[in-house]
Every structure is written in C-alpha cells, then in structure tokens.
Design a protein around this motif. Sequence first.
Motif, PDB file in Angstrom:
ATOM      1  N   SER A  81       0.856  -1.183   0.000  1.00  0.00           N
ATOM      2  CA  SER A  81       0.000   0.000   0.000  1.00  0.00           C
ATOM      3  C   SER A  81       0.892   1.233   0.000  1.00  0.00           C
ATOM      4  N   SER A  82       0.300   2.379   0.335  1.00  0.00           N
ATOM      5  CA  SER A  82       1.077   3.620   0.419  1.00  0.00           C
ATOM      6  C   SER A  82       1.125   4.091   1.863  1.00  0.00           C
ATOM      7  N   ALA A  83       1.898   5.116   2.097  1.00  0.00           N
ATOM      8  CA  ALA A  83       1.934   5.733   3.423  1.00  0.00           C
ATOM      9  C   ALA A  83       0.553   6.302   3.745  1.00  0.00           C
ATOM     10  N   PRO A  84       0.185   6.366   5.010  1.00  0.00           N
ATOM     11  CA  PRO A  84      -1.130   6.892   5.395  1.00  0.00           C
ATOM     12  C   PRO A  84      -1.164   8.423   5.338  1.00  0.00           C
ATOM     13  N   PHE A  85      -1.367   8.963   4.148  1.00  0.00           N
ATOM     14  CA  PHE A  85      -1.294  10.407   3.926  1.00  0.00           C
ATOM     15  C   PHE A  85      -2.632  11.126   4.077  1.00  0.00           C
ATOM     16  N   GLU A  86      -3.747  10.405   3.989  1.00  0.00           N
ATOM     17  CA  GLU A  86      -5.077  11.021   4.076  1.00  0.00           C
ATOM     18  C   GLU A  86      -5.481  11.216   5.536  1.00  0.00           C
ATOM     19  N   LYS A  87      -6.240  12.287   5.796  1.00  0.00           N
ATOM     20  CA  LYS A  87      -6.759  12.544   7.136  1.00  0.00           C
ATOM     21  C   LYS A  87      -8.202  12.050   7.219  1.00  0.00           C
TER      22      LYS A  87
END
Length: 185
Positions: free
Chosen positions: A162-168
Amino acid sequence: MKRRTATAALCAALLITATTTGAAVADGPHGGPHGGPPPREAAALTGTAELYRSAGDDITFTFDAHLAAEHGDDPLRATGTFEFSHYLNGEGARAKADVDCLLTGGDVAVVSGVITDSDLPGAEGRRVGVTVHDLGRHDRLGYSWAAMGSPAEGGELPRCVSSAPFEKVKKGTGDFHVVPWQPRL
C-alpha cells in the motif's frame, strides 16, 4: 503423634483434591490454557471512517480484517473483508474486497485484498492495498491506488502493499482499531 499423622494425611488429601479439580477446570472446553482467557488474535484491523476532503468528497473505508492466533506466523492466512467508496456530486464508485494479507505493527496496519464486488468497471478481481494509522480520533489512511492509479487499471499488486497513510480522517468519524502483530522471531 496420631494427631500429626491424621493432620498430614488430611492436608495431603485436600491438596490432591484441589490439584485434580483445578486441572479439570483449567482443561475445560472454554478459554485458553489453564482456564485463562482464550488467546487473542494475532493481528486485526477493524472500524469505519470517512476521509476529509476540502471539496466535500464522500469517501468511506470500513475494515473487518483478522489474523487468527493459530495462524500468527503467516499474515497471508488473514481473513475478512474491507470496503471503500468515493463519491463527489453523485458520481463515483464503491468496492468490497476479500482480505488476503494483514500486517500490523504498533498502531499501523497494512491490509490487501482482491475486489469481489464493485460498480467500477474492471475492478473486480484486482488486488488493492490500504494502510491505516490508528491515532485515536486523528486516524490516517493511505491506499495503493494513490501511486498505482485506479484499482481497475495497472499491473498486478503484490499482497500487503500500500502507500503511506497520507489522508486525514474526517473529524468525529475515525474509529479504526489496530491489534499489533507479535510474531515469534
């Protein structure tokens, strides 16, 4: 002397009775070893939240992913589902995936799964991955299609990517819960 012998015999009998009764209770059909609580699952990611977007997008993620205690050394034996949807001005899509991998560490989880149901043409049968950072009321989230493009396009994604947890997460909606994996190393 007879009194001491009788007392010792009575104590021995009570000790034997207590030991055998305790062993029978501890090995009963419920609970874990020695009558304790059942072993906790090896890892888990559960909960629902909406993501924050300034344009007003309606984005929701829901997780029910688990790695059973007996499969604790193999994150590819995880089970469960996760769902996500993204709509803006009445247009968008939703998808449901069957979990095929779950890795957690501390308060971060990476889960992947194969989409089994979606109204996004071409998405079914594709693997997607999601990362969650469980920060209480300020959870964060990332997903594989942030870098890979639409789940309906692109190459095959490996498990637990997956990707880094960038969404809030939208204020007041985050209730993700991560059970940390503690493999035997």
